[in-house]
Design a protein around this motif. Structure first.
Motif, short mmCIF file in Angstrom:
data_model
loop_
_atom_site.label_atom_id
_atom_site.label_comp_id
_atom_site.label_asym_id
_atom_site.label_seq_id
_atom_site.Cartn_x
_atom_site.Cartn_y
_atom_site.Cartn_z
N LYS A 1 -4.46 3.13 -0.76
CA LYS A 1 -5.66 2.32 -0.94
C LYS A 1 -5.32 0.84 -1.03
N ALA A 2 -4.22 0.51 -1.70
CA ALA A 2 -3.81 -0.89 -1.80
C ALA A 2 -3.38 -1.43 -0.45
N LEU A 3 -2.68 -0.62 0.33
CA LEU A 3 -2.25 -1.06 1.65
C LEU A 3 -3.42 -1.21 2.62
N ASN A 4 -4.45 -0.39 2.45
CA ASN A 4 -5.62 -0.47 3.33
C ASN A 4 -6.66 -1.45 2.82
N LYS A 5 -6.35 -2.12 1.71
CA LYS A 5 -7.22 -3.14 1.10
C LYS A 5 -8.57 -2.57 0.64
N SER A 6 -8.62 -1.28 0.30
CA SER A 6 -9.85 -0.71 -0.22
C SER A 6 -9.98 -0.91 -1.73
N ILE A 7 -8.89 -1.35 -2.37
CA ILE A 7 -8.94 -1.75 -3.78
C ILE A 7 -8.35 -3.15 -3.88
N VAL B 1 8.81 3.25 0.58
CA VAL B 1 9.36 2.72 1.84
C VAL B 1 8.60 3.31 3.03
N PHE B 2 8.30 4.59 2.99
CA PHE B 2 7.56 5.23 4.07
C PHE B 2 6.18 4.60 4.25
N GLN B 3 5.49 4.34 3.14
CA GLN B 3 4.17 3.73 3.22
C GLN B 3 4.25 2.32 3.79
N LEU B 4 5.26 1.55 3.39
CA LEU B 4 5.41 0.19 3.91
C LEU B 4 5.73 0.20 5.40
N ILE B 5 6.60 1.10 5.82
CA ILE B 5 6.96 1.18 7.25
C ILE B 5 5.74 1.60 8.05
N ARG B 6 4.99 2.56 7.56
CA ARG B 6 3.80 3.01 8.27
C ARG B 6 2.75 1.91 8.38
N LYS B 7 2.60 1.12 7.31
CA LYS B 7 1.63 0.02 7.34
C LYS B 7 2.07 -1.06 8.33
N LYS B 8 3.36 -1.39 8.37
CA LYS B 8 3.86 -2.41 9.31
C LYS B 8 3.73 -1.94 10.75
N ALA B 9 3.86 -0.63 10.98
CA ALA B 9 3.77 -0.09 12.33
C ALA B 9 2.33 -0.13 12.85
N THR B 10 1.36 -0.01 11.94
CA THR B 10 -0.03 0.00 12.37
C THR B 10 -0.63 -1.40 12.50
N THR B 11 0.01 -2.40 11.91
CA THR B 11 -0.54 -3.77 12.02
C THR B 11 0.09 -4.56 13.12
#
Length: 80
Positions: free
Chosen positions: A4-10, A70-80
């Motif tokens: 939620k923090a990575l998707n800016k929903s909070i 780390v997995f969440q950060l890598i996934r977020k960087k890959a989608t942006t």
């Protein structure tokens, strides 16, 4: 909460959530360790192997948390 923090929903920052998770992990580990030692000594036993197991499981959980962060950060960087 991390997703939620990575998707800016909070409104909470992802780093704050990660730090809070590690801090709570340390607090719960300490509380469970002290509780185990207290229970062991009050029952008359002198072997604290179970209390050491709490520390080892906590280390494994912490490593798993780092892997997920780390997995969440890598996934977020890959989608942006």
């Amino acid at each position: 909460m991390g997703n939620k923090a990575l998707n800016k929903s909070i409104s909470t920052n992802y780093i704050v959530i990660c730090i809070l998770s590690f801090f709570m992990q340390l607090i719960f580990t300490f509380i469970s360790f002290v509780t185990a030692i207290f229970a062991i000594t009050n029952s008359g036993n002198k072997c604290a192997t179970g209390a050491v197991g709490i520390i080892l499981i906590s280390i494994i959980i912490s490593l798993f948390m780092i892997l997920i962060i780390v997995f969440q950060l890598i996934r977020k960087k890959a989608t942006t």
